[in-house]
Scaffold this active site. Structure first.
Site, mmCIF file in Angstrom:
data_model
loop_
_atom_site.group_PDB
_atom_site.id
_atom_site.type_symbol
_atom_site.label_atom_id
_atom_site.label_comp_id
_atom_site.label_asym_id
_atom_site.label_seq_id
_atom_site.Cartn_x
_atom_site.Cartn_y
_atom_site.Cartn_z
ATOM 1 N N GLY A 234 0.834 -1.302 0.028
ATOM 2 C CA GLY A 234 0.090 -0.028 0.012
ATOM 3 C C GLY A 234 0.992 1.533 0.023
ATOM 4 O O GLY A 234 2.069 1.373 0.291
ATOM 5 N N HIS A 235 0.248 2.360 -0.228
ATOM 6 C CA HIS A 235 0.813 3.718 -0.322
ATOM 7 C C HIS A 235 1.645 4.019 0.982
ATOM 8 O O HIS A 235 1.130 3.809 2.080
ATOM 9 C CB HIS A 235 -0.184 4.532 -0.804
ATOM 10 C CG HIS A 235 -1.356 4.983 0.263
ATOM 11 N ND1 HIS A 235 -2.467 5.847 0.031
ATOM 12 C CD2 HIS A 235 -1.619 4.489 1.545
ATOM 13 C CE1 HIS A 235 -3.258 5.694 0.903
ATOM 14 N NE2 HIS A 235 -2.963 4.925 1.755
#
Length: 339
Positions: A234-235
């Protein structure tokens, strides 16, 4: 190739005849003129019964009389090194395929290969010796280092940075938008994802893995890290150096992972969690809180591995315990009725 040449290449010691070998494989697949390897004496019988003409063995293993051997410190490492020798991947000729689409102000280094239907948008940079395979997409301003290989259908989105000697397998997507939304009453409003992904040197990324771009700043994969197929990162996550992340694992946004961490298959790590260096996350573990450096955790929620094993052992005894409780209840009832 002579066994003596192999011994010299590996820094090992030859015992027995200096015969020729034409390949290397596992014991079960070995041909008559192949070399195989044995990690420990546990596998001695399977190696002896194989067709292999010679064996790579640990330095401390018992003596072999039936076949010539090469003694080395780490037979599995020797096997990996020799596979690269006997199975060299043919290099593609440098050049740009006529069907490739090249934008404006694109910088392409020496000896670069760009395959059919690849797309390089404006301002992309490709380092010398790199290979961009068919149907790859390199976004606006993205940078690929030297001697990196992008297999078919890899997508590197705008402004993302890929280091030197990086290998990315088919279908991987680097730099798609992070999953960021905020509610405005009942509606979900997208949070613009304006950061990048930064991949260090000597990283390998498996097929169909996705690494999201940061909301702001960087999603980082440290040098030497190896990521398996079908992994989601994820970011704004930061992964340290020389980590191993195995297939179908999911790492939520803003997670911080130290160096040399192992994340086993199908593990999940919640967002904003810190994982210390040299720790191990067991298969299918669900990490919901920080993990200390050097810890081994497993289970859901993830806890110390030894504690998880005790819990699993206790759960396995539940049917037996239920019968015992029922029997005790019956005996108590009989005793109570007697008074």
């Amino acid at each position: 190739m002579k066994l003596s040449e192999i011994a010299d290449f590996l820094g090992g010691t030859l015992e027995g005849s200096d015969i020729d070998v034409t390949g290397i494989s596992g014991a079960d697949e070995a041909a008559d003129d192949f070399l195989t390897f044995m990690e420990s004496d546990k596998y001695r019988q399977s190696v002896l019964s194989s067709r292999a003409c010679a064996v790579i063995i640990p330095a401390q293993a018992k003596a072999f009389e039936q076949k010539p051997v090469v003694r080395v410190k780490n037979p599995r490492l020797a096997f990996a090194l020799l596979l690269a020798v006997f199975h060299k991947r043919p290099s593609k000729p440098a050049g740009i395929h006529p069907t490739a689409v090249i934008g404006s102000n694109v910088s392409i280094g020496d000896n670069v290969t760009i395959g059919p239907f690849a797309v390089l948008e404006d301002n992309a940079v490709i380092g010398s010796g790199s290979e961009i395979s068919a149907h790859c997409f390199i976004g606006d301003g993205a940078r690929i280092g030297t001697d990196s290989i992008l297999r078919h259908r890899v997508s590197i989105m705008r402004e993302c940075v890929i280091g030197d000697r990086v290998l990315i397998h088919p279908g991987a997507v680097i730099g798609a938008d992070g999953f960021g939304f905020v509610r405005d009453g009942a509606r979900q409003i997208k949070i613009p994802q304006v950061g990048i992904v930064f991949i260090g040197d000597d990283v390998e990324i498996g097929a169909n893995t996705t690494i999201d771009r940061a909301t702001t700043g960087k999603t980082v994969i440290g040098c030497g890290t190896k990521i398996d197929n079908l992994v989601q990162i994820g970011h704004n996550t930061s992964v340290g150096r020389d980590c191993t992340i195995v297939s179908q694992s999911g790492i939520a946004g803003s997670t911080k992972i130290g160096d040399r961490v192992v994340v086993a298959a199908q593990a999940g790590i919640r967002d904003h969690t810190e994982i210390g260096s040299d720790s191990v996350i067991g298969g299918r573990a669900g990490v919901t809180k920080p993990v200390k450096s050097g810890a081994i955790v497993s289970g859901y929620p993830a806890r110390d591995h030894r504690e998880e094993l005790r819990i699993e052992a206790a759960i396995a005894r539940l049917p037996e315990l239920a019968v015992r409780v029922e029997n005790l209840s019956e005996k108590i009832a009989i005793l109570e009725s007697a008074y």
